[in-house]
Design a protein around this motif. Structure first.
Motif, mmCIF file in Angstrom:
data_model
loop_
_atom_site.group_PDB
_atom_site.id
_atom_site.type_symbol
_atom_site.label_atom_id
_atom_site.label_comp_id
_atom_site.label_asym_id
_atom_site.label_seq_id
_atom_site.Cartn_x
_atom_site.Cartn_y
_atom_site.Cartn_z
ATOM 1 N N GLN A 126 5.425 5.482 4.668
ATOM 2 C CA GLN A 126 5.752 5.533 6.090
ATOM 3 C C GLN A 126 7.016 4.752 6.435
ATOM 4 O O GLN A 126 7.831 5.196 7.252
ATOM 5 N N HIS A 127 7.175 3.574 5.825
ATOM 6 C CA HIS A 127 8.222 2.658 6.284
ATOM 7 C C HIS A 127 9.423 2.562 5.347
ATOM 8 O O HIS A 127 10.556 2.371 5.807
ATOM 9 N N GLY A 182 0.825 -1.190 0.000
ATOM 10 C CA GLY A 182 0.000 0.000 0.000
ATOM 11 C C GLY A 182 0.864 1.246 0.000
ATOM 12 O O GLY A 182 1.952 1.277 0.599
ATOM 13 N N GLU A 183 0.383 2.278 -0.669
ATOM 14 C CA GLU A 183 1.175 3.506 -0.778
ATOM 15 C C GLU A 183 1.477 4.113 0.582
ATOM 16 O O GLU A 183 2.603 4.590 0.836
ATOM 17 N N MET A 205 10.021 -3.318 9.745
ATOM 18 C CA MET A 205 8.806 -2.800 9.110
ATOM 19 C C MET A 205 8.963 -2.661 7.600
ATOM 20 O O MET A 205 8.122 -3.149 6.832
ATOM 21 N N PRO A 206 10.007 -1.990 7.101
ATOM 22 C CA PRO A 206 10.134 -1.897 5.641
ATOM 23 C C PRO A 206 10.341 -3.250 4.969
ATOM 24 O O PRO A 206 9.831 -3.478 3.860
ATOM 25 N N VAL A 207 11.060 -4.166 5.622
ATOM 26 C CA VAL A 207 11.251 -5.496 5.022
ATOM 27 C C VAL A 207 9.910 -6.215 4.894
ATOM 28 O O VAL A 207 9.623 -6.854 3.871
ATOM 29 N N ARG A 208 9.100 -6.111 5.915
ATOM 30 C CA ARG A 208 7.774 -6.740 5.849
ATOM 31 C C ARG A 208 6.920 -6.127 4.745
ATOM 32 O O ARG A 208 6.243 -6.833 3.997
ATOM 33 N N THR A 217 2.602 -5.832 3.827
ATOM 34 C CA THR A 217 1.993 -5.318 5.046
ATOM 35 C C THR A 217 3.056 -5.196 6.128
ATOM 36 O O THR A 217 4.047 -5.951 6.121
ATOM 37 N N ALA A 218 2.858 -4.275 7.039
ATOM 38 C CA ALA A 218 3.851 -4.048 8.089
ATOM 39 C C ALA A 218 3.700 -4.989 9.275
ATOM 40 O O ALA A 218 4.546 -5.002 10.170
#
Length: 462
Positions: A381-382, A375-376, A428-431, A437-438
């Motif tokens: 955010q991450h 998602g954008e 978080m960014p890896v997920r 999804t985070a």
């Protein structure tokens, strides 16, 4: 009655098998199994205009999915017309039935006059034979129906398995039509002959049938047939407080299969809609059979609770062995055009605690087999400019690591130490990049279930 317990379920193939009928089937099946008896499936298809083969197929598929195995059947009423007509002939000869030549217009005139007088609308008995009575001349060209000579006085009383003693006066009911002009029997007659011929000992059904029961008991008595025990279970109410039915708010049993519910969870939930065993919420099919002796059935309507069903289903998904769960998730993936592989049981093991249906579990699993689009909002955010070099460093590290959870975990720690950051900043960014999804389970466990090529490629897309 004494002798072997024999129960039945007798759905009409004029629509899908809905939840109320499925619950009645479950109670009938469990009662027979508890007592070492037999369970019969009968298809009541005498409503020729509305019965369909698709509905019949759906009923059979629903029974199979629920695991409600039957000892006899399916038995189709339309294949028994000769038997019904044989019994009708016997009743006509015995004087317990008679031919009626009233036209629909004449019957409506009678009803209108009764309504005008504030009376209950009942057949006036004009064609019912009686000593000294002169019947009207038989009209030409009017095919007759056959009516049952219902007793004109007295009460019908039975000890209901659910409701207790019920009494209805015979003056409240009239001479029921038991055979239509086309030679097809009506419900209240055919069901009696069927239950008699099939030696049904106990009948569980919805309490909308209570008003039919006096007619049926009187027909049993007229035939000299043994009476089954009746148990009328209350209706299931929908979210709007109205009865669930084929025409209002009900969902087919097979729809729940398609939507990712497990049959053992559905049976557990249906059983508790009107029956209880102490405070037990979750129980196996075998436990229900051992407990279901016909007692503890509620006299009050049950409220359908979709959230409670989802909770029950989630418990069964968590408890189901991964190798047994994976084929069910594979079916859901196939609907998305995804073919799973040998990783699927391990994927199920990692994610099933987060899921209340196999559809939700398939959504998680799909990320391992098909492209994901974060998602954008999550990406913004991450996956920041500051974190991209760290993510790329992890991709480089993973491209050479041994592909198992411990080695992946060690690679992540090395990158964290090298860049002086904490796990949440990288996780978080890896997920987001790998799963879309985070929020996921443990990062090393998730990455280990990807192929190396997929995981590294998604990280390098940062």
């Amino acid at each position: 009655m004494t002798g072997k317990v024999r129960t039945r379920i007798a759905p009409s193939p004029t629509g899908f098998l809905h939840l109320g009928t499925a619950r009645t089937a479950l109670y009938s099946w469990a009662y027979a199994r508890h007592h070492g008896g037999e369970f019969v499936l009968r298809i009541e298809d005498t409503d020729v205009a509305r019965s369909t083969q698709d509905s019949t197929d759906q009923i059979l598929a629903s029974m199979h999915w629920l695991g409600l195995d039957y000892d006899e059947g399916p038995i189709y009423q339309m294949q028994r017309l000769a038997r019904y007509q044989e019994v009708i002939a016997q009743m006509l000869a015995a004087g317990t039935a008679y031919r009626c030549y009233c036209t629909p217009a004449e019957l409506e005139e009678v009803r209108e006059a009764q309504r005008a007088r504030g009376e209950k609308t009942l057949y006036d008995g004009r064609w019912r034979p009686a000593a000294g009575k002169v019947l009207p001349p038989v009209p030409e060209g009017v095919p007759p129906v056959v009516r049952f000579c219902n007793p004109m006085s007295g009460d019908v009383t039975w000890d209901d398995l659910v409701k207790g003693e019920i009494t209805i006066n015979n003056r409240e009911i009239d001479d029921l039509i038991i055979l239509r002009p086309d030679g097809v029997p009506t419900y209240n007659f055919a069901v009696v002959v069927d239950d008699w011929d099939m030696a049904i000992s106990h009948v569980f059904r919805g309490d909308e049938h209570i008003n039919n029961t006096p007619w049926q008991i009187n027909i049993f008595n007229a035939l000299g047939a043994p009476l089954p025990r009746f148990g009328h279970v209350p209706v299931i109410l929908g979210d709007d407080g109205q009865k669930l039915s084929k025409r209002r708010g009900a969902v087919s049993v097979t729809a729940y299969e398609e939507n990712g519910y497990l049959p053992e969870a559905m049976l557990n939930y249906l059983a508790r809609l009107g029956w209880s065993h102490g405070d037990e919420e979750l129980f196996t099919r075998e436990q229900m059979v051992s407990w279901f002796d016909g007692s503890h059935l509620s006299k009050s309507p049950a409220q359908w609770d979709a959230a409670k069903l989802a909770w029950v289903n989630a418990q069964y998904i968590k408890a189901k062995p991964d190798d047994a769960l994976a084929p069910l998730v594979a079916v859901q993936l196939q609907k998305r055009g995804i073919v799973a592989d040998e990783r699927l049981p391990a994927i199920c093991a990692l994610f099933k605690d987060r899921c209340d249906t196999t559809v939700v579990l398939a959504h998680w699993a799909a990320a391992f087999y098909a492209d994901v689009t974060p998602g954008e909002a999550d990406r913004v955010q991450h996956v920041t400019e500051a974190i991209r070099p760290v993510v790329l460093a992890l991709a480089d590290k993973l491209s050479d690591a041994t592909w198992d959870k411990p080695s992946i975990g060690a690679a992540i720690k090395e990158v964290l130490v090298a860049h002086g950051i904490k796990m949440p900043t990288l996780a978080m960014p890896v997920r987001v990049l790998t799963m879309g999804t985070a929020q996921t389970p443990s990062l090393d466990a998730v990455l280990a279930l990807f192929t190396r090529e997929t995981a590294v490629a998604r990280l390098r897309a940062a």
